[in-house]
Motif scaffolding. Structure first.
Motif, short mmCIF file in Angstrom:
data_model
loop_
_atom_site.label_atom_id
_atom_site.label_comp_id
_atom_site.label_asym_id
_atom_site.label_seq_id
_atom_site.Cartn_x
_atom_site.Cartn_y
_atom_site.Cartn_z
N UNK A 1 -5.28 -3.84 13.89
CA UNK A 1 -5.73 -3.83 12.50
C UNK A 1 -4.73 -3.10 11.61
N UNK A 2 -5.12 -2.90 10.36
CA UNK A 2 -4.20 -2.32 9.39
C UNK A 2 -4.56 -0.88 9.04
N UNK A 3 -3.78 -0.34 8.11
CA UNK A 3 -3.97 1.02 7.62
C UNK A 3 -4.61 0.94 6.24
N UNK A 4 -5.71 1.67 6.06
CA UNK A 4 -6.38 1.74 4.76
C UNK A 4 -5.96 3.02 4.05
N UNK A 5 -5.26 2.87 2.93
CA UNK A 5 -4.98 4.00 2.06
C UNK A 5 -6.21 4.14 1.16
N UNK A 6 -7.01 5.18 1.43
CA UNK A 6 -8.29 5.34 0.73
C UNK A 6 -8.06 5.83 -0.70
N UNK A 7 -7.08 6.65 -0.88
CA UNK A 7 -6.76 7.21 -2.19
C UNK A 7 -6.40 8.67 -2.03
N UNK A 8 -6.03 9.32 -3.17
CA UNK A 8 -6.00 8.76 -4.48
C UNK A 8 -4.78 7.91 -4.79
N UNK A 9 -4.65 7.68 -6.12
CA UNK A 9 -3.64 6.77 -6.61
C UNK A 9 -2.23 7.22 -6.32
N UNK A 10 -1.98 8.52 -6.46
CA UNK A 10 -0.62 8.97 -6.21
C UNK A 10 -0.25 8.84 -4.73
N UNK A 11 -1.21 9.06 -3.86
CA UNK A 11 -0.93 8.89 -2.42
C UNK A 11 -0.56 7.43 -2.14
N UNK A 12 -1.31 6.50 -2.73
CA UNK A 12 -0.96 5.08 -2.58
C UNK A 12 0.44 4.85 -3.15
#
Ligand SMILES: NC(=O)c1ccc[n+]([C@@H]2O[C@H](COP(=O)([O-])OP(=O)(O)OC[C@H]3O[C@@H](n4cnc5c(N)ncnc54)[C@H](OP(=O)(O)O)[C@@H]3O)[C@@H](O)[C@H]2O)c1
Length: 182
Positions: A114-125
């Motif tokens: 499966x994949x990686x979910x970047x949950x947040x926040x926006x700057x981390x993404x």
């Protein structure tokens, strides 16, 4: 393997209000197993999660609090980025700091098929995007403007719209990140 930033947002691009509240979001009507719904995304696509300390702290205070406290909600391994010592909770949680790129290979390996979910926040993404490691952005737009708050994705980034759906109160969009060749 896909690294995806999946989040809900106000129509003016905030994922939390200035007090880090999600009250503008949580009471809205959504079918979590419906079109582009959260539960299906989590079950079908997520093998590992990554989040910043504000998101983690929000989860600990709002989702786990209680007597007795509720368990950490994710079975998948989760990386939490912070420069501080955060309160620890039981679960497969790996506390990290510094370059997200340096930890990405571990996340992908842990995610398996499966994949990686970047949950947040926006700057981390945005940090994943800066490193050329962000593949997709999924946004569930709630019918509200907040005027200020935690930004959805504070970067200059070209996206291609791949899919749109209505899920009850939400307009859902899936984008791929366009990698511009130099
Ligand atoms: N609408 C939604 O669906 C949704 C989804 C996710 C989150 N949220 C909410 O949106 C808000 C997001 O807050 P936020 O914008 O502050 O983002 P955040 O990513 O949750 O937290 C930012 C913090 O993470 C730490 N951090 C980030 N990158 C780091 C790195 N490379 N190394 C070390 N530490 C790093 C820093 O905190 P330290 O001071 O600890 O170092 C930074 O101040 C939260 O209220 C969250 O609950 C909403």
């Amino acid at each position: 393997m896909t690294t995806t930033y999946f989040t809900a947002s106000s129509v003016d691009g905030f994922i939390a209000d200035p007090e880090h509240s999600l009250s503008w979001l949580l009471l809205r009507d959504v079918d979590v197993r419906g079109p582009m719904g959260y539960e299906r995304f989590l079950e079908e696509q997520v093998g590992a999660l990554v989040m910043g300390s504000s998101t983690y702290t929000w989860l600990v205070k709002n989702e786990l609090a209680g007597d007795p406290p509720k368990p950490w909600p994710y079975a998948q391994p989760t990386w939490v980025f912070s420069t501080r010592d955060l309160p620890r909770v039981d679960g497969d949680i790996r506390y990290a700091h510094g370059s997200v790129a340096a930890r990405h290979a571990e996340m992908v390996a842990a995610a398996g098929e499966r994949g990686v979910w970047v949950v947040g926040g926006g700057d981390l993404a945005g940090q994943f995007a800066d490193a050329g490691l962000l593949d997709e952005v999924w946004v569930q737009y709630a019918p509200v403007a907040l005027g200020a708050g935690a930004p959805l994705l504070p970067r200059v980034l070209e996206l291609r719209l791949e899919e749109v759906a209505r899920n009850r109160d939400f307009a859902c969009a899936r984008y791929t990140v366009v990698r511009l060749s130099s």
